[in-house]
Design an enzyme around this catalytic site. Structure first.
Site, PDB file in Angstrom:
ATOM      1  N   TRP A 162     -16.823 -10.493   3.876  1.00 37.30           N
ATOM      2  CA  TRP A 162     -17.041  -9.422   4.559  1.00 37.30           C
ATOM      3  C   TRP A 162     -17.648  -8.204   3.930  1.00 37.30           C
ATOM      4  CZ3 TRP A 162     -12.345 -11.789   4.312  1.00 37.30           C
ATOM      5  CH2 TRP A 162     -11.272 -11.514   3.262  1.00 37.30           C
ATOM      6  N   GLU A 188     -10.805  -6.228   8.601  1.00 37.81           N
ATOM      7  CA  GLU A 188      -9.955  -5.108   8.238  1.00 37.81           C
ATOM      8  C   GLU A 188      -8.662  -5.133   8.831  1.00 37.81           C
ATOM      9  OE1 GLU A 188      -9.927  -2.920   6.089  1.00 37.81           O
ATOM     10  OE2 GLU A 188     -11.903  -3.522   5.205  1.00 37.81           O
ATOM     11  N   GLY A 208       1.366 -13.448  11.579  1.00 38.26           N
ATOM     12  CA  GLY A 208       2.482 -12.473  11.925  1.00 38.26           C
ATOM     13  C   GLY A 208       1.776 -10.957  12.432  1.00 38.26           C
ATOM     14  N   TYR A 262      -7.041   4.414   8.662  1.00 39.97           N
ATOM     15  CA  TYR A 262      -7.586   3.631   7.637  1.00 39.97           C
ATOM     16  C   TYR A 262      -8.685   2.733   8.042  1.00 39.97           C
ATOM     17  CZ  TYR A 262      -8.418  -0.290   4.562  1.00 39.97           C
ATOM     18  OH  TYR A 262      -9.050  -1.449   4.133  1.00 39.97           O
ATOM     19  N   ASP A 286      -5.723   3.270   2.003  1.00 34.89           N
ATOM     20  CA  ASP A 286      -4.506   2.320   1.901  1.00 34.89           C
ATOM     21  C   ASP A 286      -3.763   2.174   0.781  1.00 34.89           C
ATOM     22  OD1 ASP A 286      -6.121   1.193  -0.186  1.00 34.89           O
ATOM     23  OD2 ASP A 286      -6.318  -0.934   0.859  1.00 34.89           O
ATOM     24  N   CYS A 320      -5.090  -1.359 -11.237  1.00 37.24           N
ATOM     25  CA  CYS A 320      -4.259  -0.544 -11.192  1.00 37.24           C
ATOM     26  C   CYS A 320      -3.040  -0.772 -10.165  1.00 37.24           C
ATOM     27  CB  CYS A 320      -4.667   1.012 -10.830  1.00 37.24           C
ATOM     28  SG  CYS A 320      -3.504   2.084 -10.925  1.00 37.24           S
ATOM     29  N   CYS A 323      -3.203  -0.807 -18.602  1.00 32.43           N
ATOM     30  CA  CYS A 323      -3.761   0.626 -18.985  1.00 32.43           C
ATOM     31  C   CYS A 323      -4.307   0.894 -20.290  1.00 32.43           C
ATOM     32  CB  CYS A 323      -2.597   1.774 -18.972  1.00 32.43           C
ATOM     33  SG  CYS A 323      -1.685   1.889 -17.328  1.00 32.43           S
TER      34      CYS A 323
HETATM   35  S1  SF4 Z   1      -4.653   4.218 -16.700  1.00 31.13           S
HETATM   36 FE1  SF4 Z   1      -2.963   2.695 -15.842  1.00 31.13          FE
HETATM   37  S2  SF4 Z   1      -2.090   3.889 -14.062  1.00 31.13           S
HETATM   38 FE2  SF4 Z   1      -3.888   5.283 -14.885  1.00 31.13          FE
HETATM   39  S3  SF4 Z   1      -5.355   4.320 -13.486  1.00 31.13           S
HETATM   40 FE3  SF4 Z   1      -5.634   3.142 -15.068  1.00 31.13          FE
HETATM   41  S4  SF4 Z   1      -4.291   1.325 -14.512  1.00 31.13           S
HETATM   42 FE4  SF4 Z   1      -3.787   3.035 -13.318  1.00 31.13          FE
END
Ligand code: SF4
Length: 353
Positions: free
Chosen positions: A20, A33, A77, A116, A134, A188, A195
């Site tokens: 898509w 979607e 579902g 959304y 979302d 994230c 991070c």
């Molecule tokens: S640093 Fe960590 S918490 Fe911040 S946007 Fe990046 S992955 Fe997400």
């Protein structure tokens, strides 16, 4: 580099190849979607291809019967998604001559299309400047800006929306939306994001304040309710009985065996004294030949405690709205996943007696 440049740059290097994303066809984008609203990408892919093969255009979907659409949707579902999509396809044919509407308010007014989904279709198919919000986007924005208001309450939502608008790229809405959603899905992520490798780490408030684990904040979840389902799987020679579920409850439009729902778990002896049982049984002699109990089936806010009673006997009087069918034809009907699993693990049901 600003937020948008960073995130789009990341997306171009890291994105998954998904069908898509290779199209501007609003019908295919809409379909994807709706499927992905409550479904993982890996499971949704198969359904996406199946649907496009069975209904290659809006006209094909509009012409299908609801039973055909539900049968194809079986296993995903949240069946209201399929029913709404079917109704919206018919609306597009009658109101717009089968041409998918190309403005946000007309897209948003289609059945089953919320904020959304409307933003996703408007931006992906028509390049219109509407940001999507979302679960993935909410997580990225909550963490990046350190928003600690509950994201499922009006105040929290408003703060997240405002922050999202502040970084939204109106010149590249499609790429921005795809990028931030993918960033939330792959980088994230809800638990333990890496991070230290993140392109946003130098300006992310959550990492600076040690709040990554806590964000986004959600208010307490509604209590999970228990329901008790007793299904009567009837063997009347080659026949069995099924009934279509009505509106106002789960699984509208799907088929199931005659059901006796009780407020607590009951024994076979108690079931046989139940008024619905007496009505079903009438004068005829029935025999319980097998009981499959202790089955738990989880839905979003409910747990179903299910017992299947296999019963041999002659049926002359059917429950209201029920129908007698050949057992071998059971698989032609759209049934809830619970019953599909039961049929798969009890294949003898389709060919004995
Ligand atoms: S640093 Fe960590 S918490 Fe911040 S946007 Fe990046 S992955 Fe997400």
């Amino acid at each position: 580099m600003n937020f948008s440049e960073k995130i789009i740059g990341w997306y171009l290097k890291n994105k998954r190849e998904l069908p898509w994303r290779e199209t501007k066809d609003p019908y295919a984008i809409w379909l994807s979607e709706i499927i992905l609203q409550q479904t993982r990408v890996t499971q949704g892919l198969d359904y996406f291809h199946r649907f496009l093969e069975a209904f290659p255009t809006i006209f094909h979907l509009a012409e299908a019967t609801e039973d055909e659409v539900l049968k194809l949707w079986q296993g995903l579902g949240y069946y209201s998604r399929a029913r709404n999509m079917h109704a919206a396809a018919r609306e597009i044919v009658t109101t717009y001559g089968g041409v998918f509407p190309d403005n946000y308010s007309a897209i948003r007014s289609l059945k089953g299309v919320g904020d959304y989904t409307a933003a996703a279709i408007a931006s992906f198919a028509f390049g219109l400047p509407y940001p999507v919000m979302d679960g993935n986007v909410i997580r990225v924005i909550s963490r990046y800006f350190g928003i600690a208001e509950p994201c499922d309450k009006a105040e929290g939502k408003a703060q997240i929306q405002k922050a999202l608008y502040s970084v939204f790229d109106t010149k590249h809405p499609s790429e921005f939306n795809q990028a931030i959603m993918e960033f939330g899905a792959l980088q994230c992520i809800p638990a333990n994001p890496t991070c230290k490798n993140c392109i946003l780490k130098d300006s992310c408030v959550a990492i600076e304040k040690g709040m990554v684990k806590e964000l986004p904040v959600k208010s307490s979840k509604p209590a999970v309710k228990s329901r008790f389902f007793n299904y009567l799987v009837i063997h009347d020679g080659d026949d069995t009985i099924i009934k279509q579920r009505g509106p106002g409850d789960i699984w509208q439009g799907l088929y199931e065996f005659p059901l006796i729902e009780t407020s607590v778990a009951i024994s076979p002896g108690e079931l046989m004294k139940h008024p619905d049982w007496k009505y079903l049984k009438g004068k005829h002699s029935w025999k319980i030949i097998k009981i499959h109990s202790g089955i738990r089936h989880k839905l979003s806010h409910r747990i179903l405690h299910v017992t299947f009673y296999e019963i041999a006997g002659k049926i002359n009087r059917l429950p209201l709205g029920a129908m007698k069918i050949k057992k071998e034809n059971l698989m032609d009907f759209a049934v809830p996943v619970l019953i599909e699993k039961y049929l798969k693990t009890n294949k003898s049901l389709l060919c004995f007696y």
